[in-house]
Design a protein around this motif. Structure first.
Motif, short mmCIF file in Angstrom:
data_model
loop_
_atom_site.label_atom_id
_atom_site.label_comp_id
_atom_site.label_asym_id
_atom_site.label_seq_id
_atom_site.Cartn_x
_atom_site.Cartn_y
_atom_site.Cartn_z
N TYR A 110 0.85 -1.20 0.00
CA TYR A 110 0.00 0.00 0.00
C TYR A 110 0.88 1.25 0.00
O TYR A 110 0.97 1.96 1.00
CB TYR A 110 -0.92 0.01 1.23
CG TYR A 110 -1.53 -1.34 1.52
CD1 TYR A 110 -2.64 -1.79 0.80
CD2 TYR A 110 -0.99 -2.19 2.49
CE1 TYR A 110 -3.19 -3.04 1.05
CE2 TYR A 110 -1.54 -3.44 2.74
CZ TYR A 110 -2.64 -3.86 2.02
OH TYR A 110 -3.18 -5.09 2.26
N PRO A 111 1.56 1.53 -1.10
CA PRO A 111 2.55 2.61 -1.12
C PRO A 111 1.96 4.01 -1.00
O PRO A 111 2.70 4.98 -0.97
CB PRO A 111 3.25 2.43 -2.47
CG PRO A 111 2.29 1.70 -3.31
CD PRO A 111 1.50 0.83 -2.38
N TRP A 112 0.67 4.15 -0.87
CA TRP A 112 0.04 5.44 -0.68
C TRP A 112 -0.25 5.72 0.79
O TRP A 112 -0.85 6.74 1.13
CB TRP A 112 -1.26 5.52 -1.49
CG TRP A 112 -2.21 4.41 -1.14
CD1 TRP A 112 -3.14 4.41 -0.13
CD2 TRP A 112 -2.31 3.13 -1.77
NE1 TRP A 112 -3.81 3.20 -0.10
CE2 TRP A 112 -3.32 2.40 -1.10
CE3 TRP A 112 -1.66 2.53 -2.84
CZ2 TRP A 112 -3.67 1.10 -1.46
CZ3 TRP A 112 -2.01 1.23 -3.19
CH2 TRP A 112 -3.01 0.55 -2.52
N ASP A 113 0.22 4.85 1.70
CA ASP A 113 -0.08 4.97 3.13
C ASP A 113 0.88 5.97 3.80
O ASP A 113 2.01 5.63 4.14
CB ASP A 113 0.01 3.60 3.80
CG ASP A 113 -0.55 3.60 5.21
OD1 ASP A 113 -0.33 4.57 5.94
OD2 ASP A 113 -1.20 2.61 5.58
N ILE A 114 0.40 7.18 4.00
CA ILE A 114 1.21 8.25 4.60
C ILE A 114 1.69 7.86 6.00
O ILE A 114 2.86 8.07 6.34
CB ILE A 114 0.39 9.56 4.68
CG1 ILE A 114 0.08 10.07 3.29
CG2 ILE A 114 1.13 10.61 5.49
CD1 ILE A 114 -0.90 11.22 3.30
N GLU A 115 0.79 7.32 6.81
CA GLU A 115 1.14 6.99 8.18
C GLU A 115 2.26 5.95 8.22
O GLU A 115 3.15 6.02 9.08
CB GLU A 115 -0.08 6.49 8.95
CG GLU A 115 -1.11 7.56 9.24
CD GLU A 115 -2.10 7.76 8.08
OE1 GLU A 115 -2.05 6.99 7.09
OE2 GLU A 115 -2.90 8.71 8.16
N PRO A 145 2.32 16.83 0.19
CA PRO A 145 3.38 17.85 0.23
C PRO A 145 3.33 18.78 1.44
O PRO A 145 4.32 19.41 1.77
CB PRO A 145 3.15 18.64 -1.06
CG PRO A 145 2.41 17.72 -1.95
CD PRO A 145 1.57 16.87 -1.05
N ASN A 146 2.20 18.86 2.10
CA ASN A 146 2.08 19.75 3.26
C ASN A 146 2.15 19.01 4.59
O ASN A 146 1.76 19.56 5.62
CB ASN A 146 0.77 20.54 3.17
CG ASN A 146 0.75 21.44 1.96
OD1 ASN A 146 1.74 22.07 1.63
ND2 ASN A 146 -0.38 21.48 1.27
N ALA A 150 6.21 15.17 8.47
CA ALA A 150 7.38 14.88 7.64
C ALA A 150 8.32 16.09 7.58
O ALA A 150 9.55 15.94 7.71
CB ALA A 150 6.95 14.47 6.24
N LYS A 151 7.76 17.27 7.40
CA LYS A 151 8.59 18.47 7.32
C LYS A 151 9.38 18.70 8.61
O LYS A 151 10.58 19.01 8.57
CB LYS A 151 7.74 19.70 7.00
CG LYS A 151 7.26 19.74 5.57
CD LYS A 151 6.40 20.97 5.33
CE LYS A 151 5.94 21.04 3.88
NZ LYS A 151 5.12 22.22 3.64
N LYS A 152 8.71 18.56 9.75
CA LYS A 152 9.40 18.78 11.02
C LYS A 152 10.48 17.73 11.26
O LYS A 152 11.57 18.05 11.73
CB LYS A 152 8.40 18.79 12.18
CG LYS A 152 7.61 20.07 12.23
CD LYS A 152 6.84 20.19 13.50
CE LYS A 152 6.17 21.56 13.52
NZ LYS A 152 5.81 21.96 14.84
N ASN A 153 10.19 16.49 10.92
CA ASN A 153 11.20 15.45 11.12
C ASN A 153 12.37 15.60 10.15
O ASN A 153 13.52 15.35 10.53
CB ASN A 153 10.57 14.06 11.04
CG ASN A 153 9.85 13.71 12.32
OD1 ASN A 153 10.42 13.81 13.41
ND2 ASN A 153 8.60 13.32 12.22
N LEU A 154 12.11 16.04 8.93
CA LEU A 154 13.21 16.31 8.00
C LEU A 154 14.07 17.45 8.52
O LEU A 154 15.31 17.40 8.42
CB LEU A 154 12.68 16.62 6.60
CG LEU A 154 12.21 15.42 5.79
CD1 LEU A 154 11.47 15.86 4.53
CD2 LEU A 154 13.37 14.52 5.44
#
Length: 190
Positions: A110-115, A145-146, A150-154
């Motif tokens: 399920y490569p669309w799974d964000i979690e 993209p928002n 993910a942004k904070k961890n990057l």
């Protein structure tokens, strides 16, 4: 999985799924069947494609085949839910290697799974595999993209002692750094 490969795969899924739905709207059931089967070839775990294929098969009066795909769609969705539950339990217990392996399984089907990508990134951070964590969070950004997580961890990974490279597990970031957003912070079990 790398972000570029994921982007291509999701773009394929999006385009073929739209096409299959449009074909179904026009009553072109055979063509819709073909489009959904193409999705399933590349993404065998796509329970939505199985369900849409079953709808087309029902319209083509192939009830036995349709029934099999409805059952398979339900089973795939249930499997995804069970794997997600297991991944959360493993992360909650700080079994990071097992959590990473379970999230990789989820992403494979399920490569669309964000979690799953976010949990994979967290597991890699805890294991000190910052390069792999970066890849996982970049994949999250392909899907959403928002994504604040993910942004904070990057950002945290950029500031880590070894930057984007691998770090030793001793320098991995703690569990308290997983989710924090002013005004939106909540408590959840990983």
């Amino acid at each position: 999985m790398k972000a570029r490969k994921l982007a291509n795969l999701l773009e394929f899924r999006k385009n073929r799924s739209k096409e299959a739905q449009k074909l179904a709207q026009y009553g072109l059931w055979e063509e819709s069947e073909i489009a959904n089967r193409e999705i399933m070839e590349r993404l065998p775990g796509d329970y939505v494609a199985h369900s849409q294929l079953a709808d087309s098969l029902m319209r083509l009066e192939r009830q036995d085949e349709a029934s099999n795909h409805y059952r398979l769609a339900t089973s795939l969705e249930r499997t995804k839910t069970e794997r997600n539950r297991k991944a959360v339990e493993l992360a909650t217990g700080s079994f990071w290697a097992d959590a990473a392996a379970t999230n990789k399984l989820i992403i494979e089907d399920y490569p669309w799974d964000i979690e799953a990508f976010n949990r994979l990134g967290k597991a890699f951070m805890e294991l000190g595999k910052n390069k792999d964590a970066t890849d996982a969070f970049e994949c999250t950004l392909v899907i959403s993209p928002n994504s604040v997580i993910a942004k904070k961890n990057l950002s945290r990974l950029e500031k880590a002692p070894n930057g984007r490279g691998d770090a030793s597990p001793k320098t991995s970031l703690g569990t308290s750094t997983y989710i924090e957003e002013r005004g939106k912070t909540g408590v959840t079990k990983l």
